[in-house]
Design an enzyme around this catalytic site. Structure first.
Site, PDB file in Angstrom:
ATOM      1  N   TYR A  13       0.824  -1.126   0.018  1.00 21.68           N
ATOM      2  CA  TYR A  13       0.048  -0.071  -0.045  1.00 21.68           C
ATOM      3  C   TYR A  13       1.026   1.061  -0.098  1.00 21.68           C
ATOM      4  O   TYR A  13       1.599   1.441   0.922  1.00 21.68           O
ATOM      5  CB  TYR A  13      -0.965  -0.220   1.082  1.00 21.68           C
ATOM      6  CG  TYR A  13      -1.796   1.083   1.284  1.00 21.68           C
ATOM      7  CD1 TYR A  13      -2.291   1.844   0.274  1.00 21.68           C
ATOM      8  CD2 TYR A  13      -2.574   1.204   2.476  1.00 21.68           C
ATOM      9  CE1 TYR A  13      -3.210   2.999   0.579  1.00 21.68           C
ATOM     10  CE2 TYR A  13      -3.395   2.184   2.681  1.00 21.68           C
ATOM     11  CZ  TYR A  13      -3.772   3.278   1.681  1.00 21.68           C
ATOM     12  OH  TYR A  13      -4.700   3.992   1.877  1.00 21.68           O
TER      13      TYR A  13
ATOM     14  N   LYS B 211      -0.935  -1.101  -4.427  1.00 21.60           N
ATOM     15  CA  LYS B 211      -2.257  -0.292  -4.280  1.00 21.60           C
ATOM     16  C   LYS B 211      -1.553   1.191  -4.337  1.00 21.60           C
ATOM     17  O   LYS B 211      -0.919   1.449  -3.125  1.00 21.60           O
ATOM     18  CB  LYS B 211      -3.291  -0.446  -3.161  1.00 21.60           C
ATOM     19  CG  LYS B 211      -3.877   0.405  -2.607  1.00 21.60           C
ATOM     20  CD  LYS B 211      -4.625   0.335  -1.173  1.00 21.60           C
ATOM     21  CE  LYS B 211      -5.910   1.042  -0.677  1.00 21.60           C
ATOM     22  NZ  LYS B 211      -5.766   2.566  -0.687  1.00 21.60           N
TER      23      LYS B 211
HETATM   24  O1  MN9 Z   1      -6.528   5.155  -1.045  1.00 24.84           O
HETATM   25  C1  MN9 Z   1      -8.416   6.717  -0.584  1.00 24.84           C
HETATM   26  N1  MN9 Z   1      -7.713   7.323   0.481  1.00 24.84           N
HETATM   27  C2  MN9 Z   1      -8.229   7.494   1.664  1.00 24.84           C
HETATM   28  C3  MN9 Z   1      -7.386   5.778  -1.473  1.00 24.84           C
HETATM   29  O2  MN9 Z   1      -9.381   7.088   1.931  1.00 24.84           O
HETATM   30  C4  MN9 Z   1      -7.335   8.293   2.466  1.00 24.84           C
HETATM   31  C5  MN9 Z   1      -8.955   7.366  -1.723  1.00 24.84           C
HETATM   32  O3  MN9 Z   1     -10.173   6.732  -2.230  1.00 24.84           O
HETATM   33  C6  MN9 Z   1      -9.225   8.849  -1.396  1.00 24.84           C
HETATM   34  O4  MN9 Z   1      -9.908   8.863  -0.124  1.00 24.84           O
HETATM   35  C7  MN9 Z   1     -10.033   9.782  -2.495  1.00 24.84           C
HETATM   36  C8  MN9 Z   1     -10.286  11.137  -2.228  1.00 24.84           C
HETATM   37  O5  MN9 Z   1      -9.042  11.762  -1.988  1.00 24.84           O
HETATM   38  O6  MN9 Z   1      -9.414   9.589  -3.641  1.00 24.84           O
END
Ligand code: MN9
Length: 295
Positions: free
Chosen positions: A136, A164
């Site tokens: 990640y 990811k």
């Molecule tokens: O890893 C998500 N990150 C978090 C992915 O939740 C902190 C994203 O889906 C973001 O929330 C999204 C908004 O910036 O892209």
């Protein structure tokens, strides 16, 4: 072999009840709601789940609630990351026990561990537990900046499933796929989902997938059918929602949107501050018209 890991994976939110307790019953319904939309799997106990605000018992309860509800119906990835190798291995063992298909971890953070320490962290976990590991990569939140070569070092080992990639470095994303076409690369920032696909991502893991998975499923379908202008139009629509959401805070905002859709998940946990009435009203006004109601 990695086919089952491709596609749309909501990073599930954690519902809390009125007493700030994890509500596994509502979590089960959130799982069903997304399965009905046709998601390919779930990413469990990650950033979106407010994982670093949960205690160990709550974290395991979240993992257990999702595996018992969705096990056998889709692909399940448990985020087992924390800054202690020993604790991460314990969560990984639990994930294995619960039937998860893969584990994932953010790089250990806070103490500014060297790459050698981070490398050992990941290898100690995969040595201890027989489940594929998804790196990640989220430098903006973890503060850990792994280079493309660092990450490729993990991908060269069979036990690593992929990355990811929550970063806007799409050249890095492309380089992971170029070097290791059989590994799985997920786009992390939902607002750049289509960009990630165009550089080779196999799908996405996202927090806004909780309440609008259908839009990402459709963007991916349009992309695969080479209908770029329709895919762009839909990404643009999604981004009007993301813009309003990011302004108030992702988890707080998503919980407010879910409530507006008829699916209350409670508040984000302190120190997150609840949205004001005015913030909520503005957010719902800007987002609800383009969203499907939940029930
Ligand atoms: O890893 C998500 N990150 C978090 C992915 O939740 C902190 C994203 O889906 C973001 O929330 C999204 C908004 O910036 O892209």
């Amino acid at each position: 072999m990695n086919e089952k890991f491709k596609g749309i994976f909501p990073a599930l939110l954690t519902p809390f009840d009125g007493q700030d307790r994890v509500d596994t019953e509502v979590l089960g319904r959130l799982v069903d709601y997304n399965l009905q939309k046709g998601v390919d799997g779930f990413y469990v106990a990650g950033s979106t789940a407010e994982v670093f605000l949960l205690d160990a018992k709550e974290r395991l309860a979240v993992m257990e609630a999702v595996s018992s509800r969705a096990g056998g119906k889709c692909t399940l990835i448990a985020h087992i990351g924390c800054i202690s190798t020993k604790q991460a291995i314990e969560y990984a063992r639990e994930a294995k026990e619960m039937g998860y298909d893969a584990i994932s971890s953010v790089a250990p953070f806070y103490y500014k561990f060297s790459f050698e320490e981070i490398r050992r962290y990941y290898f100690d976990i995969v040595d201890a537990v027989d489940l594929p590991m998804l790196i990640y990569n989220f430098p903006a939140f973890s503060g850990v900046n792994l280079t493309t070569d660092n990450i490729r070092e993990f991908l060269a080992d069979d036990r690593f499933l992929g990355v990811k990639h929550t970063s806007s470095d799409f050249y890095a994303l492309e380089q992971f796929k170029a070097g290791f076409p059989d590994k799985v690369v997920y786009n992390g920032y939902d607002e750049m989902f289509l960009a990630g696909l165009s550089m080779g991502a196999d799908g996405g893991i996202g927090s806004t997938f909780n309440f609008m998975a259908e839009k990402y499923i459709e963007i991916r379908r349009l992309f695969q059918e080479n209908d770029m202008s329709a895919a762009q139009a839909l990404q643009r629509e999604v981004n009007t929602i993301l813009r309003a959401l990011v302004e108030v805070g992702v988890m707080q905002g998503e919980k407010a949107i879910m409530e507006g859709l008829g699916f209350p998940l409670g508040q984000a946990r302190s120190p997150f501050v609840p949205l004001s009435g005015a913030q909520k009203e503005k957010l719902l006004r800007l987002t609800l018209p383009t969203l499907q109601t939940a029930v």
